[in-house]
Design an enzyme around this catalytic site. Structure first.
Site, PDB file in Angstrom:
ATOM      1  N   CYS A 114       0.679  -1.287   0.034  1.00 52.08           N
ATOM      2  CA  CYS A 114      -0.023   0.076   0.056  1.00 52.08           C
ATOM      3  C   CYS A 114       0.790   1.385   0.218  1.00 52.08           C
ATOM      4  O   CYS A 114       0.498   2.316  -0.131  1.00 52.08           O
ATOM      5  CB  CYS A 114      -0.990   0.014   1.327  1.00 52.08           C
ATOM      6  SG  CYS A 114      -1.963  -1.608   1.315  1.00 52.08           S
ATOM      7  N   HIS A 238      -3.588   6.698   2.286  1.00 50.35           N
ATOM      8  CA  HIS A 238      -3.755   5.309   1.724  1.00 50.35           C
ATOM      9  C   HIS A 238      -5.212   5.069   2.656  1.00 50.35           C
ATOM     10  O   HIS A 238      -5.417   5.131   3.898  1.00 50.35           O
ATOM     11  CB  HIS A 238      -2.816   4.094   2.250  1.00 50.35           C
ATOM     12  CG  HIS A 238      -3.413   2.941   2.242  1.00 50.35           C
ATOM     13  ND1 HIS A 238      -3.890   2.565   1.022  1.00 50.35           N
ATOM     14  CD2 HIS A 238      -3.362   1.785   2.804  1.00 50.35           C
ATOM     15  CE1 HIS A 238      -4.284   1.191   1.205  1.00 50.35           C
ATOM     16  NE2 HIS A 238      -3.935   0.858   2.398  1.00 50.35           N
ATOM     17  N   ASN A 268     -10.375  -0.982   0.234  1.00 52.38           N
ATOM     18  CA  ASN A 268      -8.891  -0.680   0.321  1.00 52.38           C
ATOM     19  C   ASN A 268      -8.221  -1.291  -0.808  1.00 52.38           C
ATOM     20  O   ASN A 268      -8.269  -2.464  -1.104  1.00 52.38           O
ATOM     21  CB  ASN A 268      -8.177  -1.633   1.727  1.00 52.38           C
ATOM     22  CG  ASN A 268      -6.825  -1.652   1.594  1.00 52.38           C
ATOM     23  OD1 ASN A 268      -6.119  -1.027   0.727  1.00 52.38           O
ATOM     24  ND2 ASN A 268      -6.111  -1.833   2.753  1.00 52.38           N
TER      25      ASN A 268
HETATM   26  N1  ACO Z   1     -18.147  -9.713   9.913  1.00 46.75           N
HETATM   27  C1  ACO Z   1     -18.393 -10.043  10.730  1.00 46.75           C
HETATM   28  N2  ACO Z   1     -17.539 -10.418  12.020  1.00 46.75           N
HETATM   29  C2  ACO Z   1     -16.230 -10.364  11.498  1.00 46.75           C
HETATM   30  C3  ACO Z   1     -15.745 -10.131  10.533  1.00 46.75           C
HETATM   31  C4  ACO Z   1     -16.356  -9.874   9.381  1.00 46.75           C
HETATM   32  N3  ACO Z   1     -16.340  -9.682   8.104  1.00 46.75           N
HETATM   33  N4  ACO Z   1     -14.404 -10.097  10.561  1.00 46.75           N
HETATM   34  C5  ACO Z   1     -14.162 -10.443  11.486  1.00 46.75           C
HETATM   35  N5  ACO Z   1     -15.184 -10.555  12.339  1.00 46.75           N
HETATM   36  C6  ACO Z   1     -15.251 -11.044  13.960  1.00 46.75           C
HETATM   37  C7  ACO Z   1     -14.147 -11.699  14.297  1.00 46.75           C
HETATM   38  O1  ACO Z   1     -14.277 -12.968  14.106  1.00 46.75           O
HETATM   39  C8  ACO Z   1     -14.190 -11.301  15.846  1.00 46.75           C
HETATM   40  O2  ACO Z   1     -15.040 -12.508  16.192  1.00 46.75           O
HETATM   41  P1  ACO Z   1     -14.820 -13.004  17.901  1.00 46.75           P
HETATM   42  O3  ACO Z   1     -14.631 -11.912  18.882  1.00 46.75           O
HETATM   43  O4  ACO Z   1     -15.993 -13.816  17.986  1.00 46.75           O
HETATM   44  O5  ACO Z   1     -13.570 -13.938  17.775  1.00 46.75           O
HETATM   45  C9  ACO Z   1     -14.798  -9.959  15.829  1.00 46.75           C
HETATM   46  O6  ACO Z   1     -15.442  -9.729  14.556  1.00 46.75           O
HETATM   47  C10 ACO Z   1     -13.930  -8.815  16.093  1.00 46.75           C
HETATM   48  O7  ACO Z   1     -12.523  -9.164  15.531  1.00 46.75           O
HETATM   49  P2  ACO Z   1     -11.636  -8.164  15.747  1.00 46.75           P
HETATM   50  O8  ACO Z   1     -10.424  -8.393  14.878  1.00 46.75           O
HETATM   51  O9  ACO Z   1     -11.195  -8.003  17.142  1.00 46.75           O
HETATM   52  O10 ACO Z   1     -11.909  -6.772  15.108  1.00 46.75           O
HETATM   53  P3  ACO Z   1     -11.383  -5.073  14.841  1.00 46.75           P
HETATM   54  O11 ACO Z   1     -12.246  -4.268  15.730  1.00 46.75           O
HETATM   55  O12 ACO Z   1      -9.982  -5.369  15.113  1.00 46.75           O
HETATM   56  O13 ACO Z   1     -11.309  -4.884  13.383  1.00 46.75           O
HETATM   57  C11 ACO Z   1     -10.136  -5.025  11.430  1.00 46.75           C
HETATM   58  C12 ACO Z   1     -10.901  -5.777  12.369  1.00 46.75           C
HETATM   59  C13 ACO Z   1     -11.164  -4.382  10.682  1.00 46.75           C
HETATM   60  C14 ACO Z   1      -9.415  -6.125  10.681  1.00 46.75           C
HETATM   61  C15 ACO Z   1      -9.100  -4.134  11.910  1.00 46.75           C
HETATM   62  O14 ACO Z   1      -8.108  -4.804  12.965  1.00 46.75           O
HETATM   63  C16 ACO Z   1      -8.303  -3.349  11.097  1.00 46.75           C
HETATM   64  O15 ACO Z   1      -8.665  -2.406  10.582  1.00 46.75           O
HETATM   65  N6  ACO Z   1      -6.929  -3.675  10.953  1.00 46.75           N
HETATM   66  C17 ACO Z   1      -6.163  -3.263   9.797  1.00 46.75           C
HETATM   67  C18 ACO Z   1      -6.409  -3.892   8.666  1.00 46.75           C
HETATM   68  C19 ACO Z   1      -5.864  -3.232   7.599  1.00 46.75           C
HETATM   69  O16 ACO Z   1      -6.022  -1.806   7.481  1.00 46.75           O
HETATM   70  N7  ACO Z   1      -5.208  -3.862   6.636  1.00 46.75           N
HETATM   71  C20 ACO Z   1      -4.587  -3.296   5.415  1.00 46.75           C
HETATM   72  C21 ACO Z   1      -3.531  -2.294   5.678  1.00 46.75           C
HETATM   73  S1  ACO Z   1      -2.085  -2.982   4.881  1.00 46.75           S
HETATM   74  C22 ACO Z   1      -2.732  -3.027   3.449  1.00 46.75           C
HETATM   75  O17 ACO Z   1      -3.339  -2.333   2.823  1.00 46.75           O
HETATM   76  C23 ACO Z   1      -2.211  -4.239   2.571  1.00 46.75           C
END
Ligand code: ACO
Length: 311
Positions: A114, A238, A268
């Site tokens: 990214c 980004h 993204n």
């Molecule tokens: N739908 C429903 N539930 C979901 C989903 C979904 N799509 N995905 C995960 N969950 C659930 C998980 O299983 C978890 O359930 P559990 O508590 O029963 O285990 C719950 O939601 C919470 O999951 P978390 O990982 O704690 O959620 P969080 O608030 O951290 O959000 C997210 C997750 C959105 C991925 C966040 O961590 C994030 O944005 N991280 C950065 C990711 C990113 O930006 N990546 C790309 C950057 S680098 C690049 O671009 C290549």
């Protein structure tokens, strides 16, 4: 110092949009979960006749036409991508051929996830110095759907396909500041043996990295240029997650209006997100001569990079 001036932009998106609700055909998810955790409402995925290559070519054609430059003015073609159609040839070589550019213009892909568009800008500055030509064609293009595991709800709802392109001119003594950083990590990865593995991501680790890397990058650029946030008209970062951007806005104590956000419509798009934003802003007349903008990319690698320039 030799700096880049933005001349023109273009973008290309696949025809078909997928709403959050429509992602339920792949995984157990909901519009409420995706929108509240990420700010994403929809994304585009390529159909059978669309690819990283076709999107890159369409965006590049648009940027080249709008620039008024001749193919002979282009000194290099760089495509930032982590989802090229082929491991070889590079996407850049296919764009080069489609545009009918002269054979002595170098073309290559840049793999910095990214942050790739920013790494490509930095590479272009060096290539233009030795090429004797005026302009660089820089493209961010991704078919993230080709590397996503559509059964993994932790990742498949976060990404989309698209491409953005820009023509930059190398200008001696232009106001220009840039930084790049790398911290080796496999917190986001695709490939493995025989390139067989789809994307895997430690979302929370990446989130923690991103909420610190983005504001740090802005601060490092400002410090390097001896400026403050008041000197900046736009921060174009980004588009990974609206919570990452909003947290950075709070840390930087900057007005929300200086950050352009469009990830609600595209999700993204990795290396494509920054040039897609540039093109949307251009189209809306938001980018005005002499404004000072900051571009910031961060992502897999881990990589981050920023540039501050006058447009
Ligand atoms: N739908 C429903 N539930 C979901 C989903 C979904 N799509 N995905 C995960 N969950 C659930 C998980 O299983 C978890 O359930 P559990 O508590 O029963 O285990 C719950 O939601 C919470 O999951 P978390 O990982 O704690 O959620 P969080 O608030 O951290 O959000 C997210 C997750 C959105 C991925 C966040 O961590 C994030 O944005 N991280 C950065 C990711 C990113 O930006 N990546 C790309 C950057 S680098 C690049 O671009 C290549």
């Amino acid at each position: 110092m030799n700096g880049l001036k933005l001349l023109s932009t273009g973008r290309a998106l696949p025809r078909q949009a997928f709403s959050n609700d429509s992602m339920r055909q792949f995984v157990d998810t909901s519009d409420e979960w995706i929108a509240s955790r990420t700010g994403i409402n929809q994304r585009y995925f390529c159909g059978e006749d669309e690819s990283t290559t076709s999107l890159a070519i369409d965006a590049a054609r648009m940027a080249l036409e709008r620039s008024g430059m001749a193919p002979d003015d282009i000194g290099c073609v760089l495509v930032a991508t982590s989802s090229g159609e082929y491991a070889m040839p590079s996407t850049a070589c296919l764009v080069h051929a489609a545009l009918g550019l002269p054979e002595d213009i170098p073309a290559m892909d840049v793999g910095a996830a990214c942050a790739g568009f920013l790494f490509a800008m930095e590479a272009a500055r060096g290539l233009l110095v030795t090429s004797g030509r005026r302009c660089a064609l820089i493209i961010g293009a991704e078919q993230m759907s080709s590397v996503l595991d559509m059964s993994d709800r932790n990742t498949c709802v976060l990404f989309g396909d698209g491409a953005g392109a820009a023509i930059f001119e190398l200008v001696p003594d232009a106001e220009y500041t840039s930084i790049q950083g790398v911290r080796g990590s496999d917190a986001i990865r695709v490939g493995g043996p025989c390139r067989a593995q789809k994307m895997a991501m430690d979302g929370q680790a990446v989130f923690r990295f991103a909420v610190s890397a983005l504001p740090q990058c802005v601060n490092d650029l400002l410090q390097k240029a001896s400026m403050t946030t008041d000197d900046v008209d736009w921060v174009i970062c980004h588009q990974a997650n609206v919570r990452i951007i909003d947290s950075s806005i709070r840390r930087l104590k900057m007005p929300d209006e200086k950050f352009y956000k469009n990830l609600d419509r595209y999700a993204n798009t990795s290396a494509a997100s920054i040039p897609i934003v540039l093109d949307e802003m251009n189209e809306k007349g938001l980018l005005k001569p002499n404004q000072r903008i900051i571009l910031v990319g961060f992502g897999a690698g881990l990589t981050w990079a920023g540039a501050m320039l006058r447009i």
